[in-house]
Every structure is written in structure tokens, then in C-alpha cells.
Design a protein around this motif. Structure first.
Motif, PDB file in Angstrom:
ATOM      1  N   GLY A 342     -14.443  20.806  14.728  1.00 11.18           N
ATOM      2  CA  GLY A 342     -14.256  21.603  13.515  1.00 11.18           C
ATOM      3  C   GLY A 342     -15.186  22.793  13.522  1.00 11.18           C
ATOM      4  O   GLY A 342     -16.204  22.794  14.222  1.00 11.18           O
ATOM      5  N   GLY A 343     -14.850  23.792  12.753  1.00  7.40           N
ATOM      6  CA  GLY A 343     -15.658  24.999  12.671  1.00  7.40           C
ATOM      7  C   GLY A 343     -16.825  24.840  11.710  1.00  7.40           C
ATOM      8  O   GLY A 343     -17.058  23.757  11.165  1.00  7.40           O
ATOM      9  N   PRO A 344     -17.577  25.929  11.477  1.00  2.00           N
ATOM     10  CA  PRO A 344     -18.728  25.860  10.573  1.00  2.00           C
ATOM     11  C   PRO A 344     -18.292  25.583   9.137  1.00  2.00           C
ATOM     12  O   PRO A 344     -17.231  26.024   8.696  1.00  2.00           O
ATOM     13  CB  PRO A 344     -19.357  27.256  10.709  1.00  2.00           C
ATOM     14  CG  PRO A 344     -18.248  28.152  11.161  1.00  2.00           C
ATOM     15  CD  PRO A 344     -17.381  27.294  12.038  1.00  2.00           C
ATOM     16  N   LYS A 453     -14.375  23.314  19.335  1.00  2.93           N
ATOM     17  CA  LYS A 453     -13.598  23.630  20.537  1.00  2.93           C
ATOM     18  C   LYS A 453     -13.337  25.127  20.681  1.00  2.93           C
ATOM     19  O   LYS A 453     -12.960  25.590  21.762  1.00  2.93           O
ATOM     20  CB  LYS A 453     -12.263  22.878  20.527  1.00  2.93           C
ATOM     21  CG  LYS A 453     -11.260  23.362  19.494  1.00  2.93           C
ATOM     22  CD  LYS A 453      -9.963  22.601  19.585  1.00  2.93           C
ATOM     23  CE  LYS A 453      -8.938  23.127  18.590  1.00  2.93           C
ATOM     24  NZ  LYS A 453      -8.553  24.518  18.854  1.00  2.93           N
ATOM     25  N   ASP A 454     -13.537  25.887  19.604  1.00  2.00           N
ATOM     26  CA  ASP A 454     -13.278  27.320  19.659  1.00  2.00           C
ATOM     27  C   ASP A 454     -14.502  28.140  20.080  1.00  2.00           C
ATOM     28  O   ASP A 454     -14.426  29.359  20.191  1.00  2.00           O
ATOM     29  CB  ASP A 454     -12.766  27.817  18.305  1.00  2.00           C
ATOM     30  CG  ASP A 454     -11.420  27.189  17.952  1.00  2.00           C
ATOM     31  OD1 ASP A 454     -10.547  27.160  18.836  1.00  2.00           O
ATOM     32  OD2 ASP A 454     -11.264  26.714  16.819  1.00  2.00           O
ATOM     33  N   ASN A 463     -14.714  22.801  31.653  1.00  2.00           N
ATOM     34  CA  ASN A 463     -14.363  23.120  30.264  1.00  2.00           C
ATOM     35  C   ASN A 463     -14.164  21.787  29.547  1.00  2.00           C
ATOM     36  O   ASN A 463     -13.078  21.460  29.069  1.00  2.00           O
ATOM     37  CB  ASN A 463     -13.086  23.962  30.242  1.00  2.00           C
ATOM     38  CG  ASN A 463     -12.972  24.814  28.999  1.00  2.00           C
ATOM     39  OD1 ASN A 463     -13.771  24.679  28.069  1.00  2.00           O
ATOM     40  ND2 ASN A 463     -11.981  25.682  28.960  1.00  2.00           N
ATOM     41  N   VAL A 464     -15.243  21.009  29.513  1.00  2.00           N
ATOM     42  CA  VAL A 464     -15.173  19.583  29.221  1.00  2.00           C
ATOM     43  C   VAL A 464     -14.575  19.283  27.855  1.00  2.00           C
ATOM     44  O   VAL A 464     -13.611  18.511  27.738  1.00  2.00           O
ATOM     45  CB  VAL A 464     -16.568  18.938  29.362  1.00  2.00           C
ATOM     46  CG1 VAL A 464     -16.534  17.486  28.910  1.00  2.00           C
ATOM     47  CG2 VAL A 464     -17.046  19.023  30.810  1.00  2.00           C
ATOM     48  N   LEU A 465     -15.134  19.853  26.792  1.00  2.00           N
ATOM     49  CA  LEU A 465     -14.662  19.516  25.443  1.00  2.00           C
ATOM     50  C   LEU A 465     -13.199  19.887  25.266  1.00  2.00           C
ATOM     51  O   LEU A 465     -12.391  19.078  24.789  1.00  2.00           O
ATOM     52  CB  LEU A 465     -15.523  20.220  24.395  1.00  2.00           C
ATOM     53  CG  LEU A 465     -15.110  19.989  22.941  1.00  2.00           C
ATOM     54  CD1 LEU A 465     -15.233  18.510  22.573  1.00  2.00           C
ATOM     55  CD2 LEU A 465     -15.933  20.842  21.983  1.00  2.00           C
ATOM     56  N   ASN A 694     -13.094  34.772  20.688  1.00  2.00           N
ATOM     57  CA  ASN A 694     -14.032  33.647  20.595  1.00  2.00           C
ATOM     58  C   ASN A 694     -15.458  34.050  20.980  1.00  2.00           C
ATOM     59  O   ASN A 694     -16.412  33.353  20.657  1.00  2.00           O
ATOM     60  CB  ASN A 694     -13.549  32.433  21.395  1.00  2.00           C
ATOM     61  CG  ASN A 694     -13.625  32.607  22.894  1.00  2.00           C
ATOM     62  OD1 ASN A 694     -13.613  33.713  23.401  1.00  2.00           O
ATOM     63  ND2 ASN A 694     -13.669  31.490  23.595  1.00  2.00           N
ATOM     64  N   LEU A 695     -15.616  35.216  21.621  1.00  2.00           N
ATOM     65  CA  LEU A 695     -16.969  35.717  21.865  1.00  2.00           C
ATOM     66  C   LEU A 695     -17.590  36.179  20.542  1.00  2.00           C
ATOM     67  O   LEU A 695     -18.748  35.876  20.235  1.00  2.00           O
ATOM     68  CB  LEU A 695     -16.923  36.879  22.876  1.00  2.00           C
ATOM     69  CG  LEU A 695     -18.218  37.166  23.616  1.00  2.00           C
ATOM     70  CD1 LEU A 695     -18.527  36.060  24.609  1.00  2.00           C
ATOM     71  CD2 LEU A 695     -18.132  38.494  24.367  1.00  2.00           C
TER      72      LEU A 695
END
Length: 748
Positions: A342-344, A453-454, A463-465, A694-695
Motif C-alpha cells: 500500500g502507499g503512504p 510495490k510502486d 525485482n523481488v517484491l 515512480n521516480l
């Protein structure tokens, strides 16, 4: 070196000597004068005659010195020098008293006796036959070391690397390097294919040598891993090899066949395409997939009354879980392996805390870990329980500095003692570290993987996760609701807008997210200088060094980290006669500079001292991404001290300064897992492959209190619109599918 000069003389005194890297300070007596010499000198002793090439330099503390670039040493010949040499302890087992007796008996012939007639030494009082043999062996090894160093220097290998090479191969050095110099690229850290290739060319090895082509192919695969890939498409690999090696296609095919026979590479077919792995990375992905499968086979019954317990947590903590959080809590308790993403602002921390509490109520032992020191510290603060770096959790053990492999005390035969392990910031975990972590978990241990994941993928390979999630073989719960308190933060709301491709409001209506429009690189630099030196420390009430971090998408260019660091160093820590400096390669380090460790060093010792200079804590290991301040540069001992977070002070040999970079500005990629009170992001122009969504998302989510973007709004919107991701070749998701599907068929 320019202005090279040659000196010849006798080493009268060794003032300082580092046995590990060969750095030496000595007094050399020439016919004209006594000269202080400094440089890397292998196994020199008082009484030796040397011929050195270098130049005179003026040291602001120690005065005039002769900086040695190359040298040759000669065994002493006259009686006085022989005595000085033997008395110096150069030959283990011979001290001043024995040296006098040897020289008294054999005079100028002492060294010939030691080398050719060692049994004769036993006629000297105090030397047994066994000791005579030991002395001869030491003398022989020193002679072989000198011959080897001279041999290596003929091919342009520095003394520092000559020591590493000799320590690796010993008396076999000349045979190994002479037959296949490309072995150096495999075995010696710091010597890559290009250096080995230059040595080979000087030796007259033909460009079409199969050893050269095999080494070139392995170099390309290893370089790909540095860029995050676990494999390369076979056609791309061959094209790159043809371009770099300038050899026919057939030779590269033959080299690949030999490498496959030797089990150094493996080629697989994926969607009608051939891909080639360094064998190590193929097995790493396969091992990780198998371990995840094994751990996931365990299901656990939910404790009776779990819903009531969750209600109790909500009431006592004054929080309200959404349905996804409740699902994550229950699945975290009942699954062998689960991913919570999940995001922030979506409640990951609250969810983790609840899982920990419920597991502990069952009497289970829970361990917490994160990939970096900063991430572990944040996890500790958020959960109120001790979290460790994965390296520390696995008990990293002392490694030889020339060894590429991690060594952990925790593994299959000595696993972690816990019932559940929670790993935060999992997007940063590469395939190598994940493999080491899973090896230390026994089936029956719950593994709870938490991450966004983002975010950008790990710096290391894999790119494990993302691969675990996209395999659809592991239970995943995605938290999506942004909670009320988080909705009050423009940082969090803008991060989610960026992630969903929605343009953000740049009107500066919010008090924690700011945009300053500047249309040239020079104007942006001036604005950043003003922000970091005066405006932001005052506004945000934080230290320039601890509280403000510049994050750039790139390393090169006027707004890349290399130039930003030079500009900010001059602004925030300008030259001062009371501050020592050291130039290493292209970087000037100054006392007071902010620096970052850019590679894992598992052997580097650190200490924490109190106000009375007593050591109150110590350990080993400084890791990629750790940030500190240079507290001391000692130009006499050629050492530099850095004070990291938690008052840990580590001491660096000058030869190890390649592990440090200035850190007033760091790349967004390097900032992963970290959180800073204030983040400043310069955005003007750059390669489209770096100006991606995503950067920007990762950069914005690194800020705790304030984000300041300086540059052009058009570039910001361009990044938001560019949803392409940096291509990363990895196949963990395929390995997971294979393992799960194969095992399912076997059960049926």
C-alpha cells in the motif's frame, strides 16, 4: 605523475606502516640528504636499499615529502645494512640479538646462507634446525613476493592491487596471471574485465582468445546485475559482446557453450525467447521461489475471539480499521507467507502493530527487520519494538575484503529463532539478500512482507517484491484507503495523485508541499543554495546536514548529484585553514562534509564513545546508504573518520575512500527506505528514461514534513504522464509459478 624524479638510498627508519594495504612512511638516506617518503611499499624493512620513482610534494602539516609511485627494493649487501635489516624484524623469528650473532658469523654472506644453506644457520647459538627452516621459508616467501610485485608492475598493476593479487594466489601468481590474466576479473575485487583486458594485451594475448571472450561475456552479465538485472536476453548479450570484444559471432557462441558446460551460465527459453543468466542468479531466484513455497505451506487457525481482540485494539488505540486492514491482520496471523502492500497513509504501520500485538498475545516470538539502518530505525519508532537491519538480524560475519560473498551466521543450520518475521520496505530487498534471509527461516515460521510495490525496485539485482505480487501465487493484501489524518497532508495526497497519473496542484496552497518555478539550471542551483543555507533551516527548524536532503533523478549534468555536491560543498562547508582535506580520484573530501556509504562493507569497524572518550558500544558493518559527517582527516596516518547516525564512528583507510561519496545531494534511487524532514527536488530536463512517474513518487514519499520542487511545472507533469518503468530483467515470478505449479501437480 608530472615532474617525476628518481631517488636511491637506504631505508633508515620505518615511521608508519599499514600491514593491510602496504601504505608506508619512512626515512630514506641518500648520498645527498635524508628524505621522508610516503606511498604503498610492499614488505620493506629498515636497512633495505630502494630505488623509487615519484615526485616531491609539500604537506601542510609534515612539510616536504617524496610521494612514491613505483619502486624497487634490493637486499642489503654491506655488513651494516644486513644487520639493520635482520634486526628490524623483517624476517619473523630473528630479533636484534640473533641478527648480531648471524652477522658476526657469516658477515656479508648472511643472506646467501639463509637462502642457499639454511641448515648452516643451526650452527648459530639460539637457532634450532626447525627454526632455521622457518627462517628460510619466510625469506623465500618475501623473495617470491618481491619478484611477483615486479612482474605485476611491468603490466601496470598498482602496488595496492599487487598485494591483493599476491595474497590471493601466493607463489602461483605469475603462473595464473601469465596464463589467464582474465582470472583477475573473477577473483580480485576492484579489477574488472577492462583492466584485465589491458594487462592481457600487454602480455600479447590475442583478441580472439577464448579466455578473453568468456571473461567478456561474464563481465557483461555481471554488469547487468549491477544495473539490477538477473539475466540478459541472449541476442542482446551477443550483440553487446560483439560490440565490446570486436570478435566474430561464432566465437561468442563457442564461449557461451563452454561457459554452460562449466556451469557458469545457463540459458532458458521464455515466451519463445532465449535468455541467459549468470548461473548464480538463476539459482538465487529458484532457491527463493522454493523457500517461499515451503513457508507458505503452513496455515494457522485463527484464535477464537480474534474479531473481539481486533475491536479491543481499535478501542484502546482510538483507531478504526477498514476492511482491507482487518483482512491483512487476519491473513497475517493465519498464513505462512503474506504480502501487505500500500502507499503512504494507508495504514500499513497500524496494521503491522496490530499483527504484532495479536501474535504476541498468543505467546509467539516476533522479529522485525528492514533492509537499511534508516528503515530499521523508522520501523523501531513506528512499532515501539526493536527492529534490525536484515544484515544484523542474520549476524553478518567477518569477511575477507577480497571476498565477494556475504557470510551470515544465521542460515539453514543455524536458523533464526522466531515464530514470525516481519520485513518492512521490501521493495528495497534484492534477490541476493532475500535468498540469505529465507535460508535462515525454517518452515513453520510466518513471513510477513511489507512494502510499497510502486516504489523503485532495489538497487541490487532482482525485482523481488513486485515479482512475488505478480506471480499471483502468494497471498497479497493491498491497503488502499487513505485515512483522514493522512488526507490532511499534501505530501501524501500528492504522492497518491502522482501514482495514479493525476496532475498535482502546484499553487502552493498547502503548507507542506511547495513548488518554486525556475527555468534554467543556473537559477535552480542558486535557489537550492539559498534554500539549504538559510531559508529552509529557519522555516523547517532543522539542521542543514540532518534535516534537508536534495534528491536528484540523475548523477550527471548541472543538476545531477555530482555537480550539486560540489556546489553545495562550497556553499555549506567551504574551505577553511582549520579543516583538513583529501582528494580521492575526482572527489574532494573535507572535514565537516556530509557523506554516504555507497557499498556494503561488512568488515568496517565502528565505535560509539561517550563524552569521556570511553567506548560504550562497538561492532562491524557499514552499509550502502548510511549517511554521516566527516569528523576527522588524519593526513599523517592516511585515515578518515566518519560519524554516522547513532554516534557510530568508523575509520577509513584512504584506499577505501571509493566507498564514500558526498551526500548533500543523492539520487532518488539511493534515497529508498530513508525518510528526511525536508526533501528538495530539482527538476528541469533529463533523459526520458529517468523522468518517470515512480521516480517522482519515490522522491515525494521520502519527505516527512516538507517537499520543495524547484524547476519547471512542465517537467513535473511530464514525469507524472510517463508511466514507463525502468526495464528490469528478472524472472522470480516465473520461478514461483514453476515451483507452485510443479508441486501442485505432484500432489495431485
Amino acid at each position: 605523475m608530472e615532474n617525476q624524479q628518481v631517488i636511491e638510498g637506504i631505508i633508515e627508519e620505518i615511521i608508519y606502516k599499514n600491514e593491510n594495504n602496504g601504505y608506508c612512511v619512512c626515512e630514506v638516506s641518500t648520498e645527498e640528504e635524508d628524505i621522508t617518503c610516503v606511498g604503498t611499499m610492499l614488505s620493506v624493512s629498515e636497512g633495505e636499499q630502494i630505488r623509487a620513482v615519484g615526485e616531491y610534494v609539500s604537506h601542510h602539516t609534515y612539510g616536504r615529502q617524496f610521494q612514491i609511485e613505483t619502486y624497487q627494493s634490493f637486499i642489503p649487501k654491506d655488513r651494516h645494512s644486513v644487520l639493520r635489516y635482520l634486526s628490524s624484524g623483517a624476517i619473523k623469528g630473528i630479533g636484534p640479538a640473533l641478527a648480531k650473532r648471524i652477522v658476526k658469523k657469516f658477515g656479508d654472506d648472511s643472506f646467501r646462507i639463509i637462502e642457499e644453506e639454511p641448515h648452516t644457520l643451526a650452527t648459530v647459538k639460539g637457532i634450532s634446525e626447525n627454526k632455521a627452516r622457518d627462517v628460510a621459508e619466510v625469506f623465500y616467501e618475501q623473495r617470491e613476493m618481491r619478484k611477483t610485485v615486479i612482474f605485476l608492475q611491468e603490466y601496470g598493476i598498482s602496488l595496492t592491487y599487487s598485494i591483493k593479487i599476491y595474497n590471493k594466489y601466493k607463489e602461483r601468481t605469475m603462473d595464473i596471471v601469465g596464463n589467464n590474466p582474465y582470472k583477475l576479473a573473477e577473483d580480485i575485487i576492484g579489477i574488472g574485465f577492462k583492466t584485465a583486458d589491458e594487462i592481457a594485451m600487454k602480455m600479447g594475448i590475442h583478441r580472439d582468445s577464448i579466455n578473453r571472450v568468456k571473461a567478456g561475456v561474464m563481465y557483461l552479465l555481471n554488469r547487468a546485475s549491477i544495473n539490477g538485472h538477473t539475466y540478459l536476453p541472449r541476442n542482446d548479450l551477443i550483440d553487446k559482446a560483439e560490440e565490446m570484444l570486436l570478435v566474430p559471432y561464432e566465437l561468442i557462441e563457442n564461449a557461451l557453450i563452454e561457459l554452460q558446460i562449466n556451469k557458469q551460465v545457463i540459458t532458458k527459453e521464455v515466451d519463445d525467447n532465449s535468455i541467459t543468466y549468470n548461473m548464480m542468479f538463476y539459482h538465487l531466484e529458484l532457491n527463493v521461489a522454493r523457500k517461499i513455497y515451503d513457508l507458505a505451506q503452513f496455515d494457522y487457525e485463527l484464535p477464537s475471539g480474534v474479531d473481539k481482540e481486533i475491536d479491543d485494539i481499535e478501542e484502546t488505540s482510538n483507531i478504526s480499521f477498514d476492511d482491507y486492514q482487518k483482512e491483512a491482520i487476519k491473513e497475517g496471523i493465519s498464513n505462512g507467507v503474506i504480502v501487505i502492500t500500500g502507499g503512504p497513509g494507508t495504514g500499513k504501520t497500524t496494521t503491522i502493530n496490530s499483527i504484532i500485538e495479536l501474535l504476541e498475545r498468543q505467546g509467539l516470538d516476533v522479529l522485525l527487520a528492514a533492509p537499511t539502518g534508516r528503515a530499521a530505525k523508522r520501523m523501531t519508532e513506528a512499532t515501539g519494538r526493536q527492529a534490525q537491519t536484515i544484515h544484523r538480524l542474520l549476524e553478518i560475519s567477518f569477511m575477507n575484503s577480497d571476498d565477494n560473498n556475504n557470510r551470515f551466521e544465521k542460515h539453514e543450520d543455524n536458523p533464526l529463532e522466531c515464530d514470525a518475521l516481519i520485513v518492512d520496505e521490501a521493495s528495497m530487498v534484492d534477490i541476493v539478500l532475500m535468498n540469505s534471509l529465507l535460508k535462515a527461516l525454517i518452515p513453520g515460521t510466518r513471513l510477513i512482507i511489507v512494502g510499497d510495490k510502486d516504489q523503485l525496485p532495489s538497487v541490487g539485482p532482482g525485482n523481488v517484491l513486485k515479482d512475488i505480487i505478480e506471480s499471483k501465487r502468494v497471498k497479497v493484501v493491498k491497503l488502499e484507503k487513505i485515512f483522514r489524518q493522512a488526507r490532511e497532508s499534501a505530501i501524501i495526497m500528492n504522492a497518491h495523485k502522482i501514482n495514479s497519473g493525476e496532475h498535482i496542484d502546484l499553487s502552493n496552497k498547502k503548507s507542506d508541499f511547495f513548488y518554486i518555478k525556475r527555468s534554467t539550471a543556473a537559477a535552480i542551483l542558486e535557489q537550492i543554495k539559498t534554500l539549504t543555507k538559510t531559508r529552509l533551516p529557519k522555516f523547517a527548524k532543522c539542521s542543514t546536514f540532518d534535516g534537508i536532503q536534495i534528491l536528484s533523478p540523475m548523477r550527471k549534468g548541472l543538476l545531477g548529484t555530482i555537480n550539486l555536491n560540489k556546489v553545495l560543498q562550497e556553499t555549506l562547508n567551504p574551505p577553511n585553514k582549520d579543516k583538513n582535506e583529501k582528494i580521492f580520484r575526482d572527489i574532494l573530501f573535507r572535514e565537516g562534509d556530509k557523506v554516504m556509504q555507497i557499498k556494503n562493507n561488512y568488515n568496517l569497524a565502528w565505535q560509539v564513545k561517550n563524552d569521556y572518550n570511553f567506548t560504550i558500544d562497538e561492532g562491524i558493518g557499514v552499509f550502502n546508504g548510511d549517511i554521516g559527517i566527516i569528523s576527522e582527516i588524519n593526513q599523517y596516518t592516511n585515515k578518515l573518520k566518519v560519524k554516522f547516525e547513532d554516534d557510530k564512528v568508523a575509520e577509513y583507510e584512504y584506499a577505501n575512500l571509493e566507498e564514500l561519496e558526498l551526500a548533500y545531494a543523492v539520487t532518488i534511487h539511493k534515497s529508498q527506505g530513508s525518510e528526511y524532514p525536508v526533501v528538495v527536488i530539482p527538476l528541469l530536463t533529463g533523459p526520458s528514461m529517468l523522468l518517470i512517474r515512480n521516480l517522482l513518487y519515490t522522491a515525494v514519499t521520502r519527505a516527512k514534513k516538507y517537499v520543495v520542487i524547484v524547476g519547471l511545472d512542465t517537467t513535473i507533469y511530464q514525469m507524472i504522464d510517463n508511466d514507463k518503468e525502468i526495464e528490469r530483467y528478472s524472472t522470480l515470478q516465473l520461478r514461483l509459478k514453476e515451483v507452485y505449479d510443479t508441486m501442485s501437480e505432484a500432489i495431485i
